[in-house]
Scaffold this motif. Structure first.
Motif, mmCIF file in Angstrom:
data_model
loop_
_atom_site.group_PDB
_atom_site.id
_atom_site.type_symbol
_atom_site.label_atom_id
_atom_site.label_comp_id
_atom_site.label_asym_id
_atom_site.label_seq_id
_atom_site.Cartn_x
_atom_site.Cartn_y
_atom_site.Cartn_z
ATOM 1 N N ALA A 182 -3.017 12.942 2.441
ATOM 2 C CA ALA A 182 -3.517 13.687 1.729
ATOM 3 C C ALA A 182 -2.527 15.212 1.708
ATOM 4 C CB ALA A 182 -4.984 14.171 1.798
ATOM 5 N N GLY A 242 -5.456 -1.020 -2.088
ATOM 6 C CA GLY A 242 -6.121 0.158 -1.373
ATOM 7 C C GLY A 242 -5.814 -0.020 0.349
ATOM 8 N N THR A 268 -0.576 -3.663 -5.641
ATOM 9 C CA THR A 268 -0.812 -2.642 -4.931
ATOM 10 C C THR A 268 -2.380 -2.738 -4.477
ATOM 11 O OG1 THR A 268 0.763 -1.205 -6.230
ATOM 12 C CG2 THR A 268 -1.196 -0.270 -4.772
ATOM 13 N N GLU A 270 1.733 8.494 -9.919
ATOM 14 C CA GLU A 270 0.779 9.158 -10.114
ATOM 15 C C GLU A 270 -0.737 8.299 -10.310
ATOM 16 O OE1 GLU A 270 -0.864 12.503 -13.641
ATOM 17 O OE2 GLU A 270 1.083 11.639 -13.764
ATOM 18 N N ASP A 296 -7.456 -0.242 2.985
ATOM 19 C CA ASP A 296 -9.052 -0.356 3.408
ATOM 20 C C ASP A 296 -9.511 -1.717 3.512
ATOM 21 O OD1 ASP A 296 -9.069 -1.831 0.875
ATOM 22 O OD2 ASP A 296 -9.496 -0.081 -0.452
ATOM 23 N N CYS A 355 0.894 -1.250 -0.106
ATOM 24 C CA CYS A 355 -0.061 -0.056 0.137
ATOM 25 C C CYS A 355 0.780 1.302 -0.140
ATOM 26 C CB CYS A 355 -0.927 -0.260 1.151
ATOM 27 S SG CYS A 355 -2.162 -1.174 1.403
ATOM 28 N N GLU A 404 -1.941 6.584 -7.975
ATOM 29 C CA GLU A 404 -2.190 5.877 -6.621
ATOM 30 C C GLU A 404 -2.707 6.644 -5.468
ATOM 31 O OE1 GLU A 404 1.094 2.513 -6.971
ATOM 32 O OE2 GLU A 404 1.486 4.337 -5.878
ATOM 33 N N ARG A 405 -3.618 5.699 -4.917
ATOM 34 C CA ARG A 405 -4.412 6.424 -3.818
ATOM 35 C C ARG A 405 -3.437 6.685 -2.731
ATOM 36 N NH1 ARG A 405 -9.366 3.939 -0.626
ATOM 37 N NH2 ARG A 405 -9.673 5.662 0.946
ATOM 38 N N LEU A 406 -3.383 7.928 -2.271
ATOM 39 C CA LEU A 406 -2.419 8.213 -0.993
ATOM 40 C C LEU A 406 -3.021 8.188 0.306
ATOM 41 C CD1 LEU A 406 -1.008 11.680 -2.353
ATOM 42 C CD2 LEU A 406 -0.100 9.321 -2.579
#
Length: 218
Positions: free
Chosen positions: A209, A32, A30, A202, A34, A7, A204-206
């Motif tokens: 924030a 999330g 990869t 670029e 979550d 992650c 990818e969920r960070l």
């Protein structure tokens, strides 16, 4: 075959960075950050539902310290480790595992600032305590790095990778400005191509924030 379950911006970045330093072939899956980490499939690889999970040699490993030791032992010519009998072995082990001391405070602050979904759940007291504890860790590293280029006199190693990734996370909650030796060391190691290759790409969920999360006032 080596496959890393990762992650972005989490502890699994530590393993991704090390794999890049080792220069060995590997794949990255990869995830999330979550509830998917609680799936039966993922829990079969990492029973606490945490990254990293590393598929290697027909088996799966978890826990970054164990993964770091195993990879360095598996690739001794890389100079990332310090084998049994090496005069720097003891210090190498100390600093590899000190990274988790830093990370546990960052994890508490990540929970406070990022993961809790209502402001009423957050604690300014915990935020301040954990940020202060990070600075205690910084002071220990400042003392170690004063007059040194890397954590070990013998040169760059997985100890720098482990602690460096922990500092990457902790900088979101406690600044390095009061610690010149630590700041200079972090600048050196974060300029390495293997570190840069472990950063989020670029799209990818960070996890973070914001670049910095100050402690709240009571």
């Amino acid at each position: 075959m080596i496959r890393l379950h990762h992650c972005p911006q989490t502890r699994s970045m530590r393993t991704l960075w090390l794999l890049n330093e080792l220069g060995v072939p590997f794949e990255v899956v990869t995830h999330g950050f979550d509830k998917s980490l609680r799936s039966d499939a993922f829990l079969s690889m990492s029973p606490a539902g945490r990254v990293p999970a590393l598929e290697i040699d027909g088996d799966t490993m978890f826990e970054t310290g164990a993964i770091t030791e195993y990879l360095c032992e598996s690739y001794p010519d890389s100079a990332m480790g310090r084998p049994v009998g090496h005069p720097e072995r003891r210090d190498w082990l100390v600093w590899v595992h000190f990274s988790e001391t830093v990370s546990q405070h960052s994890a508490a602050l990540t929970q406070q600032h990022v993961m809790l979904y209502e402001d009423s759940m957050r604690s300014p007291i915990i935020m301040k305590l954990e940020a202060a504890r990070l600075k205690k860790c910084y002071a220990a590293l400042e003392d170690r790095l004063d007059g040194r280029t890397y954590l070990l006199d013998g040169g760059f190693s997985a100890a720098d990778v482990s602690v460096g990734q922990a500092i990457y996370m902790s900088r979101h909650f406690a600044r390095l400005t009061e610690f010149p030796a630590l700041s200079a060391w972090y600048d050196r190691i974060s300029a390495r191509p293997a570190f840069q290759a472990a950063l989020p790409v670029e799209g990818e969920r960070l996890l973070y924030a914001e670049p910095f999360y100050p402690a709240w006032e009571s």
